[in-house]
Design a protein around this motif. Structure first.
Motif: not given
Length: 506
Positions: A304-322
């Motif tokens: 869901x979009x909220x997962x992607x938005x959470x990734x964007x908010x936090x620098x320590x969540x890596x920018x990769x999605x399988x």
């Protein structure tokens, strides 16, 4: 190895399995480099028996082996990597491919030969193959003493007592609530920097090609508090990166325990206080801001979009999605019982690109699925062109007993056609590997050092946020350091650069 981290182990899996960047990612895709790994931890002098545990399959299996070793450590077992010292041999198995099962059967036959010189030695099978083939392994072929399914590891002490008494033992009951959240896994053969943290077990997505729902049961999630406690312990021990792991992490849902499918029957209070994956991801990111966080594997229908938005908010969540696509054809996706269309998938990709412009995306694709036409195959090639994945895991379809496709669909695509289509998919993905890797050149990127480069003792190896391997001269850094690296060059698989100093994350 080819030029873009596409590994071909056709000699092992009969031209059925190809994949990219497996050394960077150990998800539910099999990493041939670690198949059959034996595990060992620090010995306890009070333990008098030796456990030889060998693991095959996906990251979930390797994580489960850590749970098993932890349980048996309290039952008087040290782990050993020397077969001749073993009192108990356990093989954690995989059922995803027929060739994988045949490899494990051969190993079990070899272990039975060892028993002739060590009569007290007992052999057991764990995991997915145990559940599926319990009768054959115990009664028909008589090549093991014990069969233990993936939800029955806490019963191992009782089962071992049974085999010690000279009786065969079996427990393959699939649980509705077992998550092993109360077991602190030992960390086996680890680099001391990265670790897996399982957050769900089982799967509710009945894809027609997949055996996992039948071998691992229905989906249930782990108490978020137990997850936080495990991450806290990892941080205390010096780990710097975790991967939140599940067959389908995006469908994580904790409402006090129980199967996800029963959530509709939960109380209003349970529903109001439930934790979904986005909330869990944010909770972990906020609680451990110095810990780098990855997750795997996602399912398009549940992301869901909220997962992607959470990734964007936090620098320590890596920018990769399988994000497995499996096919570019809506007709084949329907035959696979994938609950998304290719248009919905592309919309999700577009949202990821908009919210996380620097995010890398990887794929799973199965070619040669029953009834697949040239038009369907062309649709898959078009999907590859649309997304231009950073890397991917590409398979030719192979029928698995017990799946809906195995029961009701004819495997009607000739092997020659499968191989040709697969080679075309791989060739296109190879181009995209190069395209995506080149985009990193000229940038300064944070890299977590995981070890020495395989090609040079004078270089460190680590990964950037996008899960791409980076190598650079060692200088005075050490394993576990976060380093800013100026990327100056690349192959289609690896970035090369020069360290610019420590990052703010140290």
């Amino acid at each position: 190895m080819s030029s873009c981290h596409i590994f071909d182990y056709s000699s092992i899996f009969a031209n059925q399995l190809f994949y990219c960047n497996v050394l960077q990612k150990m998800e539910k895709t099999i990493d041939e480099n670690v198949q059959g790994t034996t595990l060992a931890v620090e010995r306890k002098e009070t333990n008098k028996r030796n456990l030889y545990i060998e693991s095959y399959g996906c990251a979930m299996n390797f994580a489960d082996s850590e749970i098993v070793a932890s349980i048996l450590a309290t039952e008087g077992f040290n782990t050993t990597q020397t077969l001749e010292d073993a009192d108990l041999i356990l093989v954690n198995t995989c059922s995803i491919r027929d060739k994988a099962e045949q490899t494990i059967r051969k190993r079990l036959t070899e272990y039975n030969k060892v028993k002739k010189s060590r009569p007290h030695l007992k052999v057991g099978v764990l995991g997915c193959m145990a559940e599926r083939l319990k009768d054959k392994l115990l009664d028909e072929e008589k090549i093991v003493d014990m069969v233990v399914g993936p939800d029955a590891y806490k019963d191992l002490p009782n089962l071992i007592k049974e085999v010690d008494s000279g009786r065969d033992a079996v427990n393959v009951i699939l649980s509705k609530d077992e998550t092993y959240g109360d077991i602190a896994p030992v960390r086996l053969n680890t680099n001391g920097v990265t670790a897996f943290v399982s957050i769900t077990r089982g799967c509710d997505n009945m894809c027609t090609f997949c055996v996992v729902p039948f071998t691992r049961g229905r989906e249930r999630s782990r108490d978020p508090q137990s997850i936080l406690e495990e991450v806290n312990e990892l941080e205390r021990k010096g780990f710097k990166e975790i991967t939140l792991l599940g067959q389908n992490v995006d469908s994580y849902l904790w409402y006090g325990g129980g199967l996800k499918k029963n959530f509709e029957n939960a109380s209003e209070m349970q529903k109001a206080t439930a934790t979904n994956f986005s909330k869990l991801l944010e909770t972990v990111a906020l609680a451990y801001p110095k810990m780098r966080i990855r997750f795997s594997t996602s399912n398009p229908q549940d992301m869901t979009l909220d997962v992607i938005e959470t990734m964007a908010k936090h620098k320590n969540i890596c920018d990769h999605i399988h994000l497995p696509v499996q096919s570019g054809s809506n007709r084949i996706l329907k035959e696979m019982n994938r609950l998304h269309t290719i248009e919905e998938y592309f919309e999700l990709i577009d949202n990821i690109r908009q919210i996380l412009p620097d995010c890398s995306i990887s794929q799973d694709i199965i070619t040669g699925f029953p009834t697949e036409t040239e038009e369907d195959h062309t649709s898959t090639l078009k999907a590859l062109e649309y997304v231009k994945y950073d890397f991917g895991y590409m398979y030719a379809y192979s029928e698995r007993p017990g799946t809906l496709a195995g029961r009701k669909m004819d495997d009607d695509i000739p092997e020659k056609t499968k191989k040709r289509r697969l080679s075309e998919i791989i060739a296109l993905q190879r181009q995209h590997c190069q395209y995506r890797t080149e985009k990193h050149v000229g940038k300064v990127q944070e890299v977590l050092i995981e070890g020495t480069s395989k090609k040079s003792e004078n270089e460190w190896m680590g990964r950037n946020s996008q899960s791409t391997v980076v190598v650079f001269p060692k200088e005075n850094y050490k394993v576990g350091d976060f380093v800013n690296v100026q990327i100056n060059d690349c192959t289609s698989a690896t970035l090369k650069g020069i360290a610019q100093g420590y990052s703010d994350n140290n």
